[in-house]
Design a protein around this motif. Structure first.
Motif, short mmCIF file in Angstrom:
data_model
loop_
_atom_site.label_atom_id
_atom_site.label_comp_id
_atom_site.label_asym_id
_atom_site.label_seq_id
_atom_site.Cartn_x
_atom_site.Cartn_y
_atom_site.Cartn_z
N ASN A 112 0.81 -1.22 0.00
CA ASN A 112 0.00 0.00 0.00
C ASN A 112 0.84 1.27 0.00
O ASN A 112 0.31 2.37 0.14
CB ASN A 112 -0.93 0.01 1.21
CG ASN A 112 -0.19 -0.06 2.54
OD1 ASN A 112 1.04 -0.03 2.57
ND2 ASN A 112 -0.93 -0.17 3.63
N GLY A 113 2.16 1.12 -0.14
CA GLY A 113 3.04 2.27 -0.15
C GLY A 113 3.38 2.79 1.22
O GLY A 113 4.23 3.67 1.37
N LYS A 114 2.72 2.26 2.25
CA LYS A 114 2.97 2.70 3.63
C LYS A 114 3.64 1.61 4.45
O LYS A 114 4.02 1.85 5.60
CB LYS A 114 1.66 3.13 4.28
CG LYS A 114 0.96 4.26 3.56
CD LYS A 114 -0.36 4.63 4.20
CE LYS A 114 -1.05 5.75 3.44
NZ LYS A 114 -2.35 6.14 4.04
N SER A 160 5.45 -2.67 -4.98
CA SER A 160 5.23 -1.25 -4.67
C SER A 160 6.54 -0.52 -4.45
O SER A 160 6.66 0.31 -3.56
CB SER A 160 4.33 -1.12 -3.44
OG SER A 160 4.85 -1.87 -2.35
N PHE A 161 7.56 -0.85 -5.25
CA PHE A 161 8.77 -0.04 -5.30
C PHE A 161 9.16 0.12 -6.76
O PHE A 161 8.58 -0.52 -7.65
CB PHE A 161 9.92 -0.63 -4.47
CG PHE A 161 10.24 -2.08 -4.72
CD1 PHE A 161 10.86 -2.50 -5.88
CD2 PHE A 161 9.94 -3.04 -3.76
CE1 PHE A 161 11.17 -3.83 -6.10
CE2 PHE A 161 10.24 -4.39 -3.98
CZ PHE A 161 10.86 -4.78 -5.14
N LYS A 176 9.95 4.24 -4.00
CA LYS A 176 8.57 4.23 -4.47
C LYS A 176 8.52 4.37 -6.00
O LYS A 176 9.39 4.98 -6.61
CB LYS A 176 7.79 5.37 -3.83
CG LYS A 176 7.59 5.20 -2.33
CD LYS A 176 6.89 6.41 -1.74
CE LYS A 176 6.77 6.25 -0.22
NZ LYS A 176 6.17 7.46 0.40
N LEU A 209 -1.67 4.06 -10.47
CA LEU A 209 -1.15 4.57 -9.20
C LEU A 209 -1.94 5.80 -8.74
O LEU A 209 -2.26 5.93 -7.55
CB LEU A 209 0.33 4.92 -9.35
CG LEU A 209 1.30 3.74 -9.38
CD1 LEU A 209 2.67 4.19 -9.87
CD2 LEU A 209 1.40 3.09 -8.01
N GLY A 260 0.65 11.96 -4.15
CA GLY A 260 1.59 10.87 -3.92
C GLY A 260 2.07 10.83 -2.48
O GLY A 260 2.17 9.76 -1.88
N LEU A 280 1.97 6.36 -2.07
CA LEU A 280 2.06 5.36 -3.13
C LEU A 280 3.09 5.66 -4.20
O LEU A 280 3.54 4.74 -4.89
CB LEU A 280 0.68 5.18 -3.80
CG LEU A 280 -0.39 4.52 -2.95
CD1 LEU A 280 -1.71 4.47 -3.73
CD2 LEU A 280 0.03 3.13 -2.52
N PHE A 281 3.47 6.93 -4.40
CA PHE A 281 4.38 7.23 -5.51
C PHE A 281 5.06 8.58 -5.31
O PHE A 281 4.64 9.38 -4.45
CB PHE A 281 3.64 7.22 -6.85
CG PHE A 281 2.49 8.21 -6.95
CD1 PHE A 281 2.71 9.54 -7.31
CD2 PHE A 281 1.19 7.81 -6.69
CE1 PHE A 281 1.68 10.44 -7.41
CE2 PHE A 281 0.13 8.71 -6.78
CZ PHE A 281 0.37 10.03 -7.16
#
Length: 307
Positions: free
Chosen positions: A134-136, A179-180, A210, A241, A297, A302-303
């Motif tokens: 989830n980017g977190k 998610s990288f 990210k 994204l 983002g 997430l980005f």
């Protein structure tokens, strides 16, 4: 193209690269070859995934009710290390873009994945990395380094370059894993291959970064997709994204996300985000600007954004 490594060759290649390896009971004969009537190989590259969960090693071994295991060849835990899960055909890639497979075969730059009509399970090794995606949920440095070593080990064993490495999001439309940033990951694999299997010792091979959204390409998509034919895709990865971030922050219904098209619903949702930031009038028209996109983002985690 290459003949898949035997179980013994796989184990040796990973250990030679400097990896500690756990062997799941039964991994050497755990595959989908007999059940599908399809033999695994020839192989052309390696595919990187995130699991979208935690504590899912056994799920990757056993599979789900609708998708039998193994769901990868190797599972990489956040703290539990690398586990060999299967050997042979595994249910990890699904249908992928044939043009991307051709690029991996030729070790050429990857084209955009706008179709899903070739079976990636035939020819790609798969690694599932334990992460929420989830980017977190951060990737510990040790976990990320092991992913780099895994990819480098298989590339070295087959005489491939980092160009034989792809993320699931780069081969199948609608996917966002891992998610990288895959360009950074490939750069780290390249460094590891250049250093040699024992050349870097315990030194870091980079950190997970990210994914990056290209602002200019996203603007083109926002201006083009709403008036195009249904299903038209201009910039799949960046749009997905952006839509995932809008869903995360409550500006877009999940049902409208993930198709790669920056359609009218996405434009409307982005306009909501712009108004949330205080923009009005023409400045809240649903076409991304640099400041609003950077903030989207950052707020979603997430980005990042490139011009």
């Amino acid at each position: 193209m290459a003949t898949p490594l035997s179980a013994a060759e796989m184990l040796s290649a990973l250990k030679t690269e400097g990896l500690g390896v756990h062997e799941h009971v039964g991994w050497t004969t755990h595959n989908r070859d007999k059940a599908t009537g399809k033999a695994f190989g020839p192989v052309i590259g390696v595919l990187i995934h995130h699991t979208a969960g935690h504590g899912d090693r056994e799920l990757c071994f056993d599979g789900r009710y609708d998708l039998p295991g193994p769901l990868c060849h190797a599972w990489l835990g956040r703290t539990e290390g690398l586990w060999l899960i299967g050997h042979g055909r595994a249910n990890h890639a699904g249908l992928v873009d044939h043009d991307v497979l051709d690029a991996l075969r030729k070790q050429a730059p990857l084209p955009h994945d706008d179709h899903a009509h070739a079976d990636g399970n035939d020819c790609l090794y798969g690694l599932e990395i334990e992460n929420l995606g989830n980017g977190k949920d951060p990737y510990p440095d040790a976990q990320y380094r092991q992913a780099v070593l895994w990819a480098a080990a298989l590339c070295r064993a087959h005489g491939w370059s980092e160009r034989s490495v792809a993320g699931h999001k780069e081969v199948q439309p609608g996917k966002i894993d891992p998610s990288f940033d895959m360009d950074d990951f490939r750069a780290d694999v390249r460094k590891q291959l250049a250093a040699g299997p024992t050349g870097t010792g315990g030194k870091p091979a980079g950190k997970a970064s990210k994914p990056r959204v290209d602002l200019s390409r996203l603007i083109d998509a926002a201006k083009t997709d709403p008036e195009a034919k249904q299903g038209h895709v201009s910039y799949l990865t960046g749009t997905n994204l952006t839509e995932a971030a809008l869903v995360e922050l409550g500006h877009l219904a999940r049902t409208y996300a993930g198709d790669g098209s920056f359609g009218s619903a996405t434009v409307t949702a982005y306009a909501r985000w712009q108004r949330h930031l205080g923009y009005t009038g023409a400045a809240a028209n649903g076409i991304p600007g640099r400041t609003s996109l950077v903030k989207l983002g950052a707020a979603s985690g997430l980005f990042t954004v490139i011009a």
